[in-house]
Design a protein around this motif. Structure first.
Motif, PDB file in Angstrom:
ATOM      1  N   UNK A  77      -2.435   5.092   2.893  1.00 27.79           N
ATOM      2  CA  UNK A  77      -1.324   5.545   2.063  1.00 27.79           C
ATOM      3  C   UNK A  77      -1.207   4.805   0.738  1.00 27.79           C
ATOM      4  N   UNK A  78      -1.969   3.720   0.551  1.00 30.54           N
ATOM      5  CA  UNK A  78      -1.919   2.963  -0.699  1.00 30.54           C
ATOM      6  C   UNK A  78      -0.566   2.322  -0.939  1.00 30.54           C
ATOM      7  N   UNK A  79      -0.040   1.674   0.115  1.00 29.18           N
ATOM      8  CA  UNK A  79       1.294   1.087   0.019  1.00 29.18           C
ATOM      9  C   UNK A  79       1.310  -0.298   0.676  1.00 29.18           C
ATOM     10  N   UNK A  80       2.481  -0.874   0.760  1.00 29.27           N
ATOM     11  CA  UNK A  80       2.633  -2.197   1.368  1.00 29.27           C
ATOM     12  C   UNK A  80       2.891  -2.082   2.866  1.00 29.27           C
ATOM     13  N   UNK A  81       2.705  -3.197   3.574  1.00 25.66           N
ATOM     14  CA  UNK A  81       3.010  -3.203   5.005  1.00 25.66           C
ATOM     15  C   UNK A  81       4.499  -2.983   5.239  1.00 25.66           C
ATOM     16  N   UNK A  82       5.330  -3.390   4.302  1.00 20.08           N
ATOM     17  CA  UNK A  82       6.768  -3.171   4.429  1.00 20.08           C
ATOM     18  C   UNK A  82       7.122  -1.689   4.475  1.00 20.08           C
ATOM     19  N   UNK A  83       6.403  -0.879   3.703  1.00 15.20           N
ATOM     20  CA  UNK A  83       6.639   0.564   3.699  1.00 15.20           C
ATOM     21  C   UNK A  83       6.246   1.168   5.048  1.00 15.20           C
ATOM     22  N   UNK A  84       5.105   0.739   5.569  1.00 11.88           N
ATOM     23  CA  UNK A  84       4.657   1.230   6.883  1.00 11.88           C
ATOM     24  C   UNK A  84       5.628   0.768   7.961  1.00 11.88           C
ATOM     25  N   UNK A  85       6.051  -0.476   7.896  1.00  9.76           N
ATOM     26  CA  UNK A  85       6.996  -1.005   8.874  1.00  9.76           C
ATOM     27  C   UNK A  85       8.296  -0.198   8.857  1.00  9.76           C
ATOM     28  N   UNK A  86       8.758   0.121   7.675  1.00 15.69           N
ATOM     29  CA  UNK A  86       9.985   0.907   7.552  1.00 15.69           C
ATOM     30  C   UNK A  86       9.802   2.282   8.190  1.00 15.69           C
TER      31      UNK A  86
ATOM     32  N   UNK B  55       1.524  11.141  23.998  1.00 17.83           N
ATOM     33  CA  UNK B  55       2.390  10.117  24.583  1.00 17.83           C
ATOM     34  C   UNK B  55       1.554   8.964  25.131  1.00 17.83           C
ATOM     35  N   UNK B  56       1.971   7.758  24.817  1.00 18.92           N
ATOM     36  CA  UNK B  56       1.265   6.565  25.278  1.00 18.92           C
ATOM     37  C   UNK B  56       0.197   6.058  24.333  1.00 18.92           C
ATOM     38  N   UNK B  57      -0.198   6.876  23.358  1.00 21.64           N
ATOM     39  CA  UNK B  57      -1.216   6.407  22.414  1.00 21.64           C
ATOM     40  C   UNK B  57      -0.568   5.510  21.365  1.00 21.64           C
ATOM     41  N   UNK B  58      -1.364   4.662  20.786  1.00 19.08           N
ATOM     42  CA  UNK B  58      -0.868   3.726  19.784  1.00 19.08           C
ATOM     43  C   UNK B  58      -0.883   4.358  18.405  1.00 19.08           C
ATOM     44  N   UNK B  59       0.075   3.943  17.601  1.00 18.77           N
ATOM     45  CA  UNK B  59       0.063   4.337  16.194  1.00 18.77           C
ATOM     46  C   UNK B  59      -1.051   3.554  15.501  1.00 18.77           C
ATOM     47  N   UNK B  60      -1.561   4.071  14.394  1.00 18.86           N
ATOM     48  CA  UNK B  60      -2.582   3.323  13.656  1.00 18.86           C
ATOM     49  C   UNK B  60      -2.052   1.950  13.230  1.00 18.86           C
ATOM     50  N   UNK B  61      -2.940   0.984  13.154  1.00 22.13           N
ATOM     51  CA  UNK B  61      -2.567  -0.367  12.725  1.00 22.13           C
ATOM     52  C   UNK B  61      -1.966  -0.321  11.325  1.00 22.13           C
ATOM     53  N   UNK B  62      -1.011  -1.195  11.088  1.00 15.29           N
ATOM     54  CA  UNK B  62      -0.333  -1.206   9.788  1.00 15.29           C
ATOM     55  C   UNK B  62      -1.314  -1.420   8.649  1.00 15.29           C
ATOM     56  N   UNK B  63      -2.297  -2.298   8.830  1.00 12.53           N
ATOM     57  CA  UNK B  63      -3.277  -2.545   7.766  1.00 12.53           C
ATOM     58  C   UNK B  63      -4.047  -1.280   7.407  1.00 12.53           C
ATOM     59  N   UNK B  64      -4.435  -0.544   8.442  1.00 12.80           N
ATOM     60  CA  UNK B  64      -5.161   0.709   8.196  1.00 12.80           C
ATOM     61  C   UNK B  64      -4.261   1.701   7.462  1.00 12.80           C
ATOM     62  N   UNK B  65      -3.005   1.778   7.867  1.00 13.29           N
ATOM     63  CA  UNK B  65      -2.064   2.702   7.229  1.00 13.29           C
ATOM     64  C   UNK B  65      -1.816   2.330   5.771  1.00 13.29           C
ATOM     65  N   UNK B  66      -1.780   1.028   5.458  1.00  9.07           N
ATOM     66  CA  UNK B  66      -1.573   0.628   4.058  1.00  9.07           C
ATOM     67  C   UNK B  66      -2.746   1.093   3.203  1.00  9.07           C
ATOM     68  N   UNK B  67      -3.950   1.080   3.779  1.00  3.22           N
ATOM     69  CA  UNK B  67      -5.128   1.552   3.043  1.00  3.22           C
ATOM     70  C   UNK B  67      -5.086   3.066   2.876  1.00  3.22           C
TER      71      UNK B  67
END
Length: 65
Positions: free
Chosen positions: A39-48, A25-37
Motif C-alpha cells: 500500500x506504500x504507507x506506514x505501519x501505523x496506517x496498517x495497524x489502524x 476464517x482462521x487464516x492470518x492477515x498479511x504481515x504489516x511489513x508486507x502490507x506497508x510495501x
C-alpha cells in the motif's frame, strides 16, 4: 495519498477479501511489513486498518501474530 483515508481503503479491501472467500476464517492477515510495501504507507496506517477490522468484529487480534 492521504494516510487518514488510506486506512479506510485497506479496511474495504480486506473486507472484500473476507466476503469473497479469499480470506478464510482462521487464516492470518498479511504481515504489516508486507502490507506497508503493497500500500506504500506506514505501519501505523496498517495497524489502524487492522484495529478497525477488529472493532467491526471481522478479525480477531492475537498479539505477536
Amino acid at each position: 495519498m492521504d494516510q487518514s483515508h488510506l486506512y479506510q481503503k485497506i479496511v474495504e479491501s480486506i473486507r472484500d477479501d473476507i466476503a469473497s472467500g479469499n480470506l478464510k476464517p482462521g487464516s492470518s492477515l498479511p504481515a504489516m511489513r508486507k502490507m506497508t510495501q503493497i500500500w506504500g504507507c506506514t505501519t501505523g496506517t496498517i495497524m489502524r486498518a487492522y484495529q478497525e477490522l477488529a472493532r467491526q468484529g471481522l478479525v480477531v487480534s492475537h498479539v505477536g501474530k
